[in-house]
Design an enzyme around this catalytic site. Structure first.
Site, PDB file in Angstrom:
ATOM      1  N   LYS A 125       0.854  -1.194   0.000  1.00 54.74           N
ATOM      2  CA  LYS A 125       0.000   0.000   0.000  1.00 54.74           C
ATOM      3  C   LYS A 125       0.885   1.237   0.000  1.00 54.74           C
ATOM      4  O   LYS A 125       1.925   1.285   0.670  1.00 54.74           O
ATOM      5  CB  LYS A 125      -0.891  -0.044   1.240  1.00 54.74           C
ATOM      6  CG  LYS A 125      -1.941   1.050   1.349  1.00 54.74           C
ATOM      7  CD  LYS A 125      -2.781   0.816   2.595  1.00 54.74           C
ATOM      8  CE  LYS A 125      -3.812   1.902   2.825  1.00 54.74           C
ATOM      9  NZ  LYS A 125      -4.632   1.644   4.042  1.00 54.74           N
ATOM     10  N   SER A 205      -9.362   1.818   3.542  1.00 52.88           N
ATOM     11  CA  SER A 205      -8.518   2.563   2.619  1.00 52.88           C
ATOM     12  C   SER A 205      -7.548   1.680   1.820  1.00 52.88           C
ATOM     13  O   SER A 205      -6.922   2.157   0.882  1.00 52.88           O
ATOM     14  CB  SER A 205      -7.721   3.614   3.391  1.00 52.88           C
ATOM     15  OG  SER A 205      -6.873   3.005   4.363  1.00 52.88           O
ATOM     16  N   SER A 229      -9.848  -0.633   7.591  1.00 50.00           N
ATOM     17  CA  SER A 229      -9.203  -0.373   6.306  1.00 50.00           C
ATOM     18  C   SER A 229      -8.456  -1.553   5.709  1.00 50.00           C
ATOM     19  O   SER A 229      -8.032  -1.486   4.558  1.00 50.00           O
ATOM     20  CB  SER A 229      -8.242   0.817   6.423  1.00 50.00           C
ATOM     21  OG  SER A 229      -8.973   2.018   6.453  1.00 50.00           O
TER      22      SER A 229
END
Length: 538
Positions: A125, A205, A229
């Protein structure tokens, strides 16, 4: 974990003790090409299906010489080139990926491998620091020079021989900028799409990490979570996501929201791969020693579901279709010998009231400290000004209300803040501990997510999903595994357990995954008609 422990673990996995937790190839995967796309795992390598292959299977092929890390890495890079334009999950690939793979080739030839992730491609990420690639948190404010050093977890991955394949898109600033954001959108990467239905949202996210895994663009990925997330994107994209116990994985070098809740964690297409990835990245924060993951003893003998007691927290607010998935899930678990009892976790309204104000204070403290280590804005006030003066940051949604509220939030030295965080910690832990003790449970289960809503920048997200909050605020582990579908959209089952019960939870999750057998390859459908999730109460 030493080489002997790793070898023992891999041998046990290959012998079948955890292979029962891996999704099996099935007829539905073969029909995944319907709708105009090739099957998600199609590969020019006979005998390997990227959708279903596990790390132990890949390592066995590398040991017998029928597969090399370079060939595997090349296959994933080609797949990213072919498929990523549909979903915009991968921001950038690492130009050194093939060089990393070649080094792993040599270690495999000489019998000097470093463990289960040696030669295995990993996506990160884009809020996880990498010294040789940009780390932006999705914002143009950080799109300049890369960080000076890798995040601690990246160092562990490199030391383990993993191939850093690239960086994934995310909800900008991990969904902590605007009051009504659109998950999976960032100014750097644009909008990530759900591979199952392209006009639906991937949740956030860790949107890009989950969508990339669903599309078989990497073997494993790293996500991060403050509250939901990792697990929500995992559930909504039909993959596995593990939020570790707080402190088990170092947060050093990860763009923060709150040191009291933030953690990175593994995401994968099966529990085996998530567990092996956690065994590599775990080690903890130097400032908060909490021990390491006792993976071999716990995970190599999962023992089935017979006699396990699971508390089902239904959450009917997520809608009748999701509740029907939970009913079928409970039936399958009971058929496998588990005892499933219905539970309701206490204190949830109070947790919802307390959490957000605490996060505002913590974000101001932690983002100021992080920005001071980077080129660009040096504190939150400067970051707010950057977003105000750069129109590209406002092409999907304009707001930065959370930034502005955090700027004026009480400092973390404030007595009222301290009392709020102490109450949060107490009530969140009691909500899980008391429920498990009262019902003599091995784990608590709940729906991870509703069916994905239609992505709409003007409307924003529709994602008030309460199931992740107890474990997130308590710092306890949670694990999402595929549970079923609503209108061709994945729904996950979220499992929770007590503090540092990660290995036990992963072992249970592997058996649940096998029993539910709910994974299906994405079909990249353009749409599925009316957005049923819009009618869901919040």
């Amino acid at each position: 974990m030493g080489k002997r422990s790793v070898a023992t673990l891999i041998a046990a996995l290959l012998a079948g003790s955890l292979m029962t937790g891996a999704p099996n190839p099935r007829a539905e995967a073969a029909e995944a090409g319907a709708g105009g796309s090739p099957p998600a795992g199609s590969l020019p390598m006979p005998g390997i299906d990227l959708d279903t292959v596990t790390i132990p299977e890949l390592q066995a092929r590398m040991v017998d010489g029928s597969l090399t890390p370079s060939a595997l890495t090349t296959a994933y890079l080609r797949r990213i080139k072919a498929v990523n334009p549909k979903i915009d999950a991968v921001l950038r690939t690492d130009p050194t990926a093939l060089r990393q793979a070649a080094a792993s080739d040599a270690r495999h030839r000489h019998g000097d491998t470093r463990g289960p992730l040696d030669g295995i491609p990993v996506l990160l990420k884009d809020n996880v620091n990498t010294r040789d690639m940009a780390t932006t948190a999705g914002s143009l404010a950080l799109a300049g020079l890369p960080p000076d050093t890798d995040a601690a977890l990246v160092t562990r991955l490199r030391d383990a021989g993993a191939v850093i394949l690239g960086k994934t898109n995310l909800s900008e600033w991990a969904n902590f900028r605007a009051a009504k954001p659109t998950s999976g959108w960032s100014a750097v990467g644009g909008q990530t799409h759900n591979p199952y239905v392209l006009d639906r949202n991937p949740c956030g996210s860790s949107a890009g990490s989950a969508a990339a895994l669903a599309a078989s663009l990497s073997q494993v990925a790293i996500g991060t979570e403050t509250d939901g997330s990792i697990v929500c994107p995992a559930g909504m994209n039909g993959v596995v996501g593990h939020k570790p116990s707080l402190g088990l994985v170092s947060r050093a070098g990860v763009v923060p929201i709150s040191a009291e809740q933030d953690t990175a964690g593994p995401m994968a297409r099966n529990v085996i791969d998530a567990a092996l990835t956690l065994s590599v990245i775990s080690g903890g924060d130097t400032s908060r020693p909490r021990g390491t993951l006792g993976l071999p003893d716990e995970l190599t003998h999962p023992g089935g579901l017979r006699g396990k007691r699971i508390g089902l927290w239904r959450l009917p607010s997520l809608g009748p279709e999701v509740d029907a998935v939970m009913t079928r899930t409970a039936q399958r678990l009971r058929h496998a010998g588990a005892e499933v009892v219905e539970v309701t976790l206490p204190y949830q309204k109070r947790l919802a009231t307390l959490e957000f104000p605490a996060l505002l204070s913590e974000f101001h403290r932690d983002i100021d400290a992080y920005l001071a280590t980077r080129d660009g804005p040096q504190n939150l006030a400067q970051l707010i000004e950057f977003h105000r003066t750069h129109p590209a940051e406002r092409t999907c949604f304009a707001g930065q209300e959370l930034f502005e509220q955090a700027l004026v939030a009480p400092p973390t030295t404030d007595p009222e803040y301290r009392a709020r965080r102490a109450e949060l910690a107490d009530l969140s832990r009691r909500s899980i501990d008391e429920t498990m003790a009262a019902h003599h449970l091995d784990a608590i289960a709940s729906p991870t997510n509703p069916p994905a809503w239609t992505t709409d920048c003007a409307r924003g997200d529709d994602d008030v999903i309460p199931s992740s909050t107890p474990a997130a605020v308590a710092g306890y582990p949670s694990l999402s595994v595929p549970a079923g579908f609503v209108n061709k959209l994945p729904v996950g089952l979220l499992l929770m357990a007590g503090d540092h019960q990660d290995a036990t939870l992963l072992s249970l999750g592997a058996n649940v995954e096998h029993r539910l057998d709910a994974w299906r390859a994405p079909r990249y459908l353009p749409s599925v008609g009316p957005d049923a999730s819009r009618s869901t109460a919040r």
